[in-house]
Scaffold this motif. Structure first.
Motif, PDB file in Angstrom:
ATOM      1  N   ASP A  13       7.082  11.530  -0.203  1.00 25.74           N
ATOM      2  CA  ASP A  13       6.406  12.370  -1.190  1.00 25.74           C
ATOM      3  C   ASP A  13       7.477  13.139  -1.966  1.00 25.74           C
ATOM      4  OD1 ASP A  13       7.267  14.376   0.534  1.00 25.74           O
ATOM      5  OD2 ASP A  13       5.256  14.873   1.264  1.00 25.74           O
TER       6      ASP A  13
ATOM      7  N   ARG B 270       2.235   2.180  -3.338  1.00 33.32           N
ATOM      8  CA  ARG B 270       1.269   2.801  -4.251  1.00 33.32           C
ATOM      9  C   ARG B 270       1.141   4.297  -3.948  1.00 33.32           C
ATOM     10  NH1 ARG B 270      -1.112  -2.334  -3.642  1.00 33.32           N
ATOM     11  NH2 ARG B 270      -2.436  -1.744  -1.881  1.00 33.32           N
ATOM     12  N   LEU B 271       1.175   4.650  -2.671  1.00 34.25           N
ATOM     13  CA  LEU B 271       1.059   6.059  -2.294  1.00 34.25           C
ATOM     14  C   LEU B 271       2.237   6.887  -2.813  1.00 34.25           C
ATOM     15  CD1 LEU B 271      -0.188   5.764   1.412  1.00 34.25           C
ATOM     16  CD2 LEU B 271      -1.502   6.538  -0.569  1.00 34.25           C
ATOM     17  N   GLU B 272       3.446   6.331  -2.757  1.00 37.05           N
ATOM     18  CA  GLU B 272       4.623   7.114  -3.125  1.00 37.05           C
ATOM     19  C   GLU B 272       4.948   7.060  -4.626  1.00 37.05           C
ATOM     20  OE1 GLU B 272       8.079   5.740  -0.990  1.00 37.05           O
ATOM     21  OE2 GLU B 272       8.264   3.925  -2.183  1.00 37.05           O
TER      22      GLU B 272
ATOM     23  N   GLY C 261       0.790  -1.226   0.000  1.00 37.95           N
ATOM     24  CA  GLY C 261       0.000   0.000   0.000  1.00 37.95           C
ATOM     25  C   GLY C 261       0.825   1.279   0.000  1.00 37.95           C
ATOM     26  N   PRO C 262       1.802   1.438   0.913  1.00 39.07           N
ATOM     27  CA  PRO C 262       2.634   2.650   0.907  1.00 39.07           C
ATOM     28  C   PRO C 262       3.410   2.835  -0.397  1.00 39.07           C
ATOM     29  CG  PRO C 262       2.829   1.530   3.012  1.00 39.07           C
ATOM     30  CD  PRO C 262       2.055   0.615   2.106  1.00 39.07           C
TER      31      PRO C 262
ATOM     32  N   ALA D 264       7.554   5.630   3.266  1.00 41.97           N
ATOM     33  CA  ALA D 264       7.115   6.147   1.969  1.00 41.97           C
ATOM     34  C   ALA D 264       7.412   7.642   1.894  1.00 41.97           C
ATOM     35  CB  ALA D 264       5.625   5.882   1.784  1.00 41.97           C
TER      36      ALA D 264
ATOM     37  N   GLN E 164       3.474   7.832  -7.434  1.00 48.88           N
ATOM     38  CA  GLN E 164       3.221   9.023  -8.256  1.00 48.88           C
ATOM     39  C   GLN E 164       4.310  10.074  -8.048  1.00 48.88           C
ATOM     40  OE1 GLN E 164      -0.137  11.444  -6.881  1.00 48.88           O
ATOM     41  NE2 GLN E 164      -0.238  10.181  -5.032  1.00 48.88           N
ATOM     42  N   TYR E 165       4.800  10.184  -6.810  1.00 48.81           N
ATOM     43  CA  TYR E 165       5.844  11.172  -6.514  1.00 48.81           C
ATOM     44  C   TYR E 165       7.182  10.752  -7.109  1.00 48.81           C
ATOM     45  CZ  TYR E 165       2.281  12.645  -3.177  1.00 48.81           C
ATOM     46  OH  TYR E 165       1.102  13.047  -2.608  1.00 48.81           O
TER      47      TYR E 165
ATOM     48  N   TYR F 195       0.927   3.839 -12.571  1.00 48.18           N
ATOM     49  CA  TYR F 195       1.482   5.018 -11.903  1.00 48.18           C
ATOM     50  C   TYR F 195       2.472   5.795 -12.770  1.00 48.18           C
ATOM     51  CZ  TYR F 195      -0.899   3.236  -7.840  1.00 48.18           C
ATOM     52  OH  TYR F 195      -1.871   2.790  -6.972  1.00 48.18           O
TER      53      TYR F 195
END
Length: 203
Positions: free
Chosen positions: A188, A99-101, A96-97, A186, A103-104, A139
């Motif tokens: 940004d 996937r969050l990072e 999950g983390p 993760a 894009q950055y 992504y």
């Protein structure tokens, strides 16, 4: 009786450092307080806010050999990028983390491409390539990722260095191929720039 067994059990664990390291990686993967994890020994690195650790230029150690087949079937050796700042991101499509990072990472890789910065993913613990390839498409990840399903590349980092100890982890190499910074959480875009920009500025 129990006193006689304890040393033998301890010896068994010491006899299989790769297995122990793999277990530790599994236990810390995709969660937990990664900022508390250290490299062990006299490391000369400093952990700042946000779980990012850095090493002064004079104290940095060489990165291990990191090579293998990429998700698109090509051979890649990170040593070929010597002369550039290299951002190594350890990730899995199941995380999950990550996937969050993602894009950055995709955005900052594009922003820094003309500043001699090379991003390289190390995709781990994905039993098949398919989900990882789909992840990259979803992504917009355009930089290469070495396919490392059992995590053998992560275990090559020597003790006493900024080793990746969780998924996701990010390790940044300076232009000399030495380990300069690490995050066990993760990131940004701002977090990435804080790790990368000082190394871009180094002469």
């Amino acid at each position: 009786m129990s006193h006689g067994r304890a040393p033998r059990r301890r010896f068994t664990l010491l006899a299989a450092p790769a297995a122990v390291a793999a277990l530790a990686l599994t236990l810390t993967a995709c969660g937990g307080d990664g900022a508390k994890a250290g490299g062990g020994g006299n490391t000369n690195f400093v952990t700042g806010t946000g779980g990012v650790s850095t090493v002064a230029k004079a104290d940095r150690k060489d990165a291990p050999k990191l090579d293998g087949e990429t998700l698109d079937g090509k051979q890649l050796d990170v040593a070929d990028y010597k002369g550039k700042v290299v951002v190594l991101n350890m990730w899995g499509s199941w995380c999950g983390p990550c996937r969050l990072e993602a894009q950055y990472f995709s955005r900052v890789a594009k922003e820094t491409a003309d500043k001699d910065v090379q991003f390289v993913g190390i995709n781990t613990r994905d039993p098949q390539k398919g989900p990882a390839i789909s992840f990259e498409k979803d992504y917009g990840v355009t930089y290469p990722s070495i396919y490392d399903p059992v995590g053998k590349l992560l275990l090559r980092f020597p003790k006493g260095t900024l080793r990746p100890q969780a998924i996701p982890s990010t390790v940044v190499l300076d232009r000399d191929g030495k380990i300069a910074a690490r995050s066990l959480v993760a990131l940004d875009a701002d977090g990435l720039h804080k790790m990368i920009d000082p190394l871009i500025a180094e002469k």
